[in-house]
Design a protein around this motif. Structure first.
Motif, PDB file in Angstrom:
ATOM      1  N   PRO A 154       0.738  -1.163   0.045  1.00 55.09           N
ATOM      2  CA  PRO A 154      -0.109  -0.085  -0.021  1.00 55.09           C
ATOM      3  C   PRO A 154       0.843   1.147  -0.079  1.00 55.09           C
ATOM      4  O   PRO A 154       1.894   1.186   0.189  1.00 55.09           O
ATOM      5  CB  PRO A 154      -0.829  -0.231   1.356  1.00 55.09           C
ATOM      6  CG  PRO A 154      -0.645  -1.436   1.648  1.00 55.09           C
ATOM      7  CD  PRO A 154       0.602  -2.010   1.267  1.00 55.09           C
ATOM      8  N   TYR A 155       0.126   2.270  -0.434  1.00 50.15           N
ATOM      9  CA  TYR A 155       1.005   3.490  -0.220  1.00 50.15           C
ATOM     10  C   TYR A 155       0.817   4.296   0.883  1.00 50.15           C
ATOM     11  O   TYR A 155       1.777   4.761   1.656  1.00 50.15           O
ATOM     12  CB  TYR A 155       0.163   4.493  -1.436  1.00 50.15           C
ATOM     13  CG  TYR A 155       0.641   5.819  -1.563  1.00 50.15           C
ATOM     14  CD1 TYR A 155       1.991   6.131  -2.025  1.00 50.15           C
ATOM     15  CD2 TYR A 155       0.003   7.244  -1.754  1.00 50.15           C
ATOM     16  CE1 TYR A 155       2.475   7.375  -2.173  1.00 50.15           C
ATOM     17  CE2 TYR A 155       0.288   8.103  -1.932  1.00 50.15           C
ATOM     18  CZ  TYR A 155       1.550   8.510  -2.359  1.00 50.15           C
ATOM     19  OH  TYR A 155       2.032   9.646  -2.527  1.00 50.15           O
ATOM     20  N   GLN A 156      -0.355   4.430   1.510  1.00 49.20           N
ATOM     21  CA  GLN A 156      -0.537   5.177   2.885  1.00 49.20           C
ATOM     22  C   GLN A 156      -1.571   4.241   3.702  1.00 49.20           C
ATOM     23  O   GLN A 156      -2.253   3.430   3.251  1.00 49.20           O
ATOM     24  CB  GLN A 156      -1.320   6.592   2.636  1.00 49.20           C
ATOM     25  CG  GLN A 156      -0.604   7.512   1.781  1.00 49.20           C
ATOM     26  CD  GLN A 156      -1.052   8.670   1.496  1.00 49.20           C
ATOM     27  OE1 GLN A 156      -2.311   8.668   1.270  1.00 49.20           O
ATOM     28  NE2 GLN A 156      -0.431   9.782   1.705  1.00 49.20           N
TER      29      GLN A 156
ATOM     30  N   SER B 221      -8.272  -4.701   5.728  1.00 47.53           N
ATOM     31  CA  SER B 221      -9.295  -5.628   5.929  1.00 47.53           C
ATOM     32  C   SER B 221      -9.248  -5.847   7.183  1.00 47.53           C
ATOM     33  O   SER B 221     -10.595  -5.973   7.674  1.00 47.53           O
ATOM     34  CB  SER B 221      -8.769  -6.819   5.056  1.00 47.53           C
ATOM     35  OG  SER B 221      -9.448  -7.821   5.464  1.00 47.53           O
ATOM     36  N   HIS B 222      -8.432  -6.026   8.016  1.00 48.10           N
ATOM     37  CA  HIS B 222      -8.450  -6.290   9.227  1.00 48.10           C
ATOM     38  C   HIS B 222      -7.147  -5.775  10.055  1.00 48.10           C
ATOM     39  O   HIS B 222      -6.119  -5.783   9.683  1.00 48.10           O
ATOM     40  CB  HIS B 222      -8.548  -7.749   9.589  1.00 48.10           C
ATOM     41  CG  HIS B 222      -8.723  -8.043  11.358  1.00 48.10           C
ATOM     42  ND1 HIS B 222      -7.769  -8.418  11.949  1.00 48.10           N
ATOM     43  CD2 HIS B 222      -9.969  -7.962  11.994  1.00 48.10           C
ATOM     44  CE1 HIS B 222      -8.373  -8.400  13.349  1.00 48.10           C
ATOM     45  NE2 HIS B 222      -9.797  -8.237  13.398  1.00 48.10           N
TER      46      HIS B 222
ATOM     47  N   TYR C 162      -4.562  -6.101   4.477  1.00 43.20           N
ATOM     48  CA  TYR C 162      -5.027  -4.956   3.806  1.00 43.20           C
ATOM     49  C   TYR C 162      -6.192  -5.367   2.858  1.00 43.20           C
ATOM     50  O   TYR C 162      -6.293  -6.514   2.488  1.00 43.20           O
ATOM     51  CB  TYR C 162      -3.640  -4.562   2.496  1.00 43.20           C
ATOM     52  CG  TYR C 162      -2.566  -4.297   3.441  1.00 43.20           C
ATOM     53  CD1 TYR C 162      -2.749  -3.228   4.423  1.00 43.20           C
ATOM     54  CD2 TYR C 162      -1.224  -4.827   3.098  1.00 43.20           C
ATOM     55  CE1 TYR C 162      -1.675  -2.997   5.350  1.00 43.20           C
ATOM     56  CE2 TYR C 162      -0.204  -4.328   3.929  1.00 43.20           C
ATOM     57  CZ  TYR C 162      -0.261  -3.420   4.946  1.00 43.20           C
ATOM     58  OH  TYR C 162       0.730  -3.016   5.739  1.00 43.20           O
ATOM     59  N   ASN C 163      -6.772  -4.310   2.429  1.00 40.92           N
ATOM     60  CA  ASN C 163      -8.215  -4.753   1.543  1.00 40.92           C
ATOM     61  C   ASN C 163      -7.566  -4.993   0.214  1.00 40.92           C
ATOM     62  O   ASN C 163      -6.548  -4.855  -0.429  1.00 40.92           O
ATOM     63  CB  ASN C 163      -8.856  -3.038   1.624  1.00 40.92           C
ATOM     64  CG  ASN C 163     -10.359  -3.204   1.416  1.00 40.92           C
ATOM     65  OD1 ASN C 163     -10.935  -4.170   0.975  1.00 40.92           O
ATOM     66  ND2 ASN C 163     -11.074  -2.336   1.800  1.00 40.92           N
ATOM     67  N   ASP C 164      -8.936  -5.321  -0.564  1.00 37.31           N
ATOM     68  CA  ASP C 164      -8.805  -5.751  -1.984  1.00 37.31           C
ATOM     69  C   ASP C 164      -8.492  -4.147  -2.810  1.00 37.31           C
ATOM     70  O   ASP C 164      -8.735  -3.034  -2.356  1.00 37.31           O
ATOM     71  CB  ASP C 164      -9.965  -6.412  -2.555  1.00 37.31           C
ATOM     72  CG  ASP C 164      -9.756  -7.581  -1.965  1.00 37.31           C
ATOM     73  OD1 ASP C 164      -8.679  -8.390  -1.415  1.00 37.31           O
ATOM     74  OD2 ASP C 164     -11.069  -8.281  -1.732  1.00 37.31           O
ATOM     75  N   LEU C 165      -8.020  -4.472  -4.107  1.00 38.63           N
ATOM     76  CA  LEU C 165      -8.184  -3.317  -5.092  1.00 38.63           C
ATOM     77  C   LEU C 165      -9.406  -2.802  -5.178  1.00 38.63           C
ATOM     78  O   LEU C 165     -10.485  -3.744  -5.459  1.00 38.63           O
ATOM     79  CB  LEU C 165      -7.531  -3.692  -6.277  1.00 38.63           C
ATOM     80  CG  LEU C 165      -6.172  -4.024  -6.558  1.00 38.63           C
ATOM     81  CD1 LEU C 165      -5.555  -4.466  -7.917  1.00 38.63           C
ATOM     82  CD2 LEU C 165      -5.364  -2.952  -6.024  1.00 38.63           C
TER      83      LEU C 165
ATOM     84  N   GLU D   4      -6.258   3.506  -1.418  1.00 40.13           N
ATOM     85  CA  GLU D   4      -7.197   4.705  -1.307  1.00 40.13           C
ATOM     86  C   GLU D   4      -7.394   5.022   0.404  1.00 40.13           C
ATOM     87  O   GLU D   4      -8.711   4.788   0.637  1.00 40.13           O
ATOM     88  CB  GLU D   4      -8.633   4.584  -1.857  1.00 40.13           C
ATOM     89  CG  GLU D   4      -8.344   4.563  -3.612  1.00 40.13           C
ATOM     90  CD  GLU D   4      -9.526   4.651  -4.222  1.00 40.13           C
ATOM     91  OE1 GLU D   4     -10.535   4.538  -3.671  1.00 40.13           O
ATOM     92  OE2 GLU D   4      -9.530   4.672  -5.520  1.00 40.13           O
ATOM     93  N   ALA D   5      -6.434   5.185   1.159  1.00 41.36           N
ATOM     94  CA  ALA D   5      -6.606   5.401   2.438  1.00 41.36           C
ATOM     95  C   ALA D   5      -7.292   6.683   2.708  1.00 41.36           C
ATOM     96  O   ALA D   5      -7.209   7.721   2.194  1.00 41.36           O
ATOM     97  CB  ALA D   5      -5.162   5.231   3.266  1.00 41.36           C
TER      98      ALA D   5
END
Ligand code: PMP
Length: 405
Positions: free
Chosen positions: A246-248, A255-256, A264-267, A272-273
């Motif tokens: 991830p970027y930020q 995700s958790h 981390y979440n999916d695309l 998009e933090a």
């Protein structure tokens, strides 16, 4: 398409500056916005404002729907295979920084190389320099000729087994050159080098098809494509985006979360933090729909006509020198006037209602190449007319008189 009907969509163009009609010739810096985009922004705040994704109530759900619809508009606009490959960022600058940091973190090792071209904007130079400093990598530069065209014969020598990425502009903001990007991407891929295309200057002017180009990353800014400031797009092939960290860090990209470990979440949410620019995303979708409603044939023909007219008129003036005379150009004309600083040119023509840009255009290496400190630059959008150019030509005659050229 009638140009007067198009102009009527842009409220800012109705005003007079110092008693003269506004001749806005600075769309390469930022474009003006049609009513539909301005209305989309105010309508969001008047009727639909709520944070997205997490709400269970009507307003939040409809804001989420509008935000994700805009992602589908972007997907369609650049013909991306999947909406999740279209990441909302702040601008082209942020998109390139994201790739430099996340892709760079993953792929670049000491001794590796990043290839750029000689005509890059600072935002497609500095993030790579920062990466190279951090990683002990180096930059390789694809040269250009005196017309401001890339020397493509040398591309095969620039790309080596150490090249981890070619980051290159589709069109130059300072010279107007439109690069044969598909051919460049083909050559890079033949050397197993992925390509990031800086599309800040091409996206407003010609149909972008990222699948046809087969680029690995593509970036553009909303504010140059008749949309709001503060919003841009990074397209990336999912196999790259999925493998990148991830970027930020923050809300929405997870995700958790526990104090021990975060997944981390999916695309696209991984990149998009935090709360995004919701209104701007929605209005960007409106801007892209506006462009599509005008149609690419009209836009390309109209702007090429403006370019041809202005190029012929300016080259016939003995006190003007054009900088950037490539065969293929977008509607950008850079020039110098013997003995007059471009800032003076810009300030004087402003007195006659003509808005042009003067300076190094965030492309100092280009200025160094042509051995000049700056240029004056006129650039066209879909709303410009031949009479905007005539107004510039008349104002330049005033500059000539003042400096007795
Ligand atoms: N690349 C090019 C070719 C540009 O013209 C610009 C804007 N002048 C940028 C990148 C940076 O765009 P932004 O300022 O919207 O991030």
């Amino acid at each position: 398409m009638d140009i007067n009907t198009i102009r009527a969509d842009f409220p800012i163009l109705k005003q007079k500056i110092y008693g003269y009609p506004l001749a806005y010739l600075d769309s390469a810096a930022t474009s003006q916005k049609p009513d539909s985009v301005i209305n989309a922004l105010s309508q969001f705040y008047q009727q639909n404002n709520a944070n997205i994704h997490r709400g269970v109530y009507y307003l939040s759900e409809s804001a989420t729907k509008a935000y994700e619809n805009a992602r589908h508009s972007v997907q369609r606009f650049i013909n991306a295979p999947h909406a999740k490959e279209c990441i909302f960022v702040r601008s082209t600058t942020e998109a390139i920084n994201l790739v430099a940091q996340c892709f760079g973190h993953l792929r670049v090792q000491p001794g590796d190389e990043i290839a750029l071209s000689a005509m890059e904007h600072h935002s497609n130079i500095v993030p790579w320099q920062m990466l190279c400093e951090k990683k002990g990598a180096t930059l390789k530069i694809l040269p250009m000729n005196q017309r401001g065209e890339l020397e493509l014969d040398t591309l095969e020598h620039i790309l080596t087994p150490k090249t981890k990425l070619l980051a290159i502009t589709h069109a130059s903001n300072a010279l107007g050159t439109l690069n044969p990007i598909k051919k460049i991407i083909d050559v890079a891929h033949a050397h197993q080098v992925p390509v990031l295309v800086d599309g800040a200057q091409s996206t407003p002017h010609l149909k972008i098809d990222v699948q046809d180009l087969d680029c690995d990353f593509f970036t553009f800014s909303g504010h140059k494509t008749y949309g709001p400031t503060g919003i841009g797009v990074l397209y990336g092939k999912s196999r790259w985006l999925e493998s990148m960290p991830p970027y930020q860090g923050g809300g929405e990209m997870i995700s958790h979360v526990s104090f021990a470990k975060t997944t981390y979440n999916d695309l696209p949410y991984k990149f998009e933090a935090g709360t995004p620019a919701i209104a701007e995303v929605i209005a960007l979708g409106t801007a892209l729909e506006y462009i599509e409603s005008i149609g690419w044939d009209f836009i390309r023909n109209h702007e090429q006509q403006l370019l041809a007219y202005a190029t012929e008129a300016l080259s016939s003036l003995p006190f003007i020198k054009l900088i950037g005379t490539a065969e293929e150009k977008i509607g950008v004309i850079s020039f110098t006037m013997e003995g007059v600083h471009p800032h003076d040119v810009g300030s004087i023509v402003d007195q006659y209602g003509v808005a042009i840009r003067a300076g190094h255009h965030c492309a100092m290496p280009i200025m160094d190449f042509f051995n000049i400190p700056a240029t004056a630059r006129a650039s066209f959008g879909l709303y410009n007319t031949l009479s905007d150019i005539d107004q510039l030509l008349q104002a330049l005659q005033e500059v000539r008189k003042i400096f007795k050229l």
